[in-house]
Design a protein around this motif. Structure first.
Motif, PDB file in Angstrom:
ATOM      1  N   ALA A  97      46.763  48.194  43.887  1.00 51.14           N
ATOM      2  CA  ALA A  97      46.209  48.217  45.241  1.00 51.14           C
ATOM      3  C   ALA A  97      45.185  47.092  45.373  1.00 51.14           C
ATOM      4  CB  ALA A  97      45.552  49.553  45.522  1.00 51.14           C
ATOM      5  N   THR A  98      45.267  46.345  46.480  1.00 51.40           N
ATOM      6  CA  THR A  98      44.336  45.234  46.697  1.00 51.40           C
ATOM      7  C   THR A  98      43.475  45.432  47.932  1.00 51.40           C
ATOM      8  OG1 THR A  98      46.047  44.041  47.917  1.00 51.40           O
ATOM      9  CG2 THR A  98      45.843  43.568  45.554  1.00 51.40           C
ATOM     10  N   SER A  99      43.830  46.363  48.787  1.00 55.65           N
ATOM     11  CA  SER A  99      43.021  46.588  49.986  1.00 55.65           C
ATOM     12  C   SER A  99      42.935  48.085  50.263  1.00 55.65           C
ATOM     13  CB  SER A  99      43.641  45.864  51.189  1.00 55.65           C
ATOM     14  OG  SER A  99      44.919  46.399  51.454  1.00 55.65           O
ATOM     15  N   GLY A 106      42.533  53.526  45.470  1.00 52.84           N
ATOM     16  CA  GLY A 106      42.954  52.763  44.309  1.00 52.84           C
ATOM     17  C   GLY A 106      42.172  51.490  44.069  1.00 52.84           C
ATOM     18  N   THR A 107      41.213  51.181  44.917  1.00 52.04           N
ATOM     19  CA  THR A 107      40.469  49.925  44.726  1.00 52.04           C
ATOM     20  C   THR A 107      39.024  50.175  44.320  1.00 52.04           C
ATOM     21  OG1 THR A 107      39.905  49.855  47.068  1.00 52.04           O
ATOM     22  CG2 THR A 107      41.886  48.661  46.387  1.00 52.04           C
ATOM     23  N   GLN A 108      38.600  51.433  44.354  1.00 52.43           N
ATOM     24  CA  GLN A 108      37.211  51.731  44.019  1.00 52.43           C
ATOM     25  C   GLN A 108      37.166  52.785  42.903  1.00 52.43           C
ATOM     26  OE1 GLN A 108      35.461  53.050  47.655  1.00 52.43           O
ATOM     27  NE2 GLN A 108      35.729  51.078  48.678  1.00 52.43           N
TER      28      GLN A 108
END
Length: 67
Positions: free
Chosen positions: A54-56, A60-62
């Motif tokens: 995940a990129t945004s 899943g990004t934190q």
């Protein structure tokens, strides 16, 4: 010494030696089977596609470091 007792002792010793050889062979076969199974599992895991990271967004990004 009684001949029957001697034959019994020899028979028991032969049976124990045979069992030890059989046990060693069974353990060797078990180890080989486990090695083959581990190799097959590793091959299957490597064949799985890698999901994209995940990129945004917040999912899943934190990382919650307080959990």
């Amino acid at each position: 010494m009684d001949v029957a007792l001697s034959n019994s002792i020899v028979s028991t010793a032969t049976a124990l030696a045979s069992r030890e050889n059989s046990d060693a062979l069974n353990i060797r076969v078990l180890k080989k089977a486990l090695d083959i199974q581990a190799s097959s599992a590793a091959t299957l895991l490597q064949a799985l596609p890698q999901p994209p990271l995940a990129t945004s967004g917040s999912l899943g990004t934190q990382v919650n470091t307080f959990a």
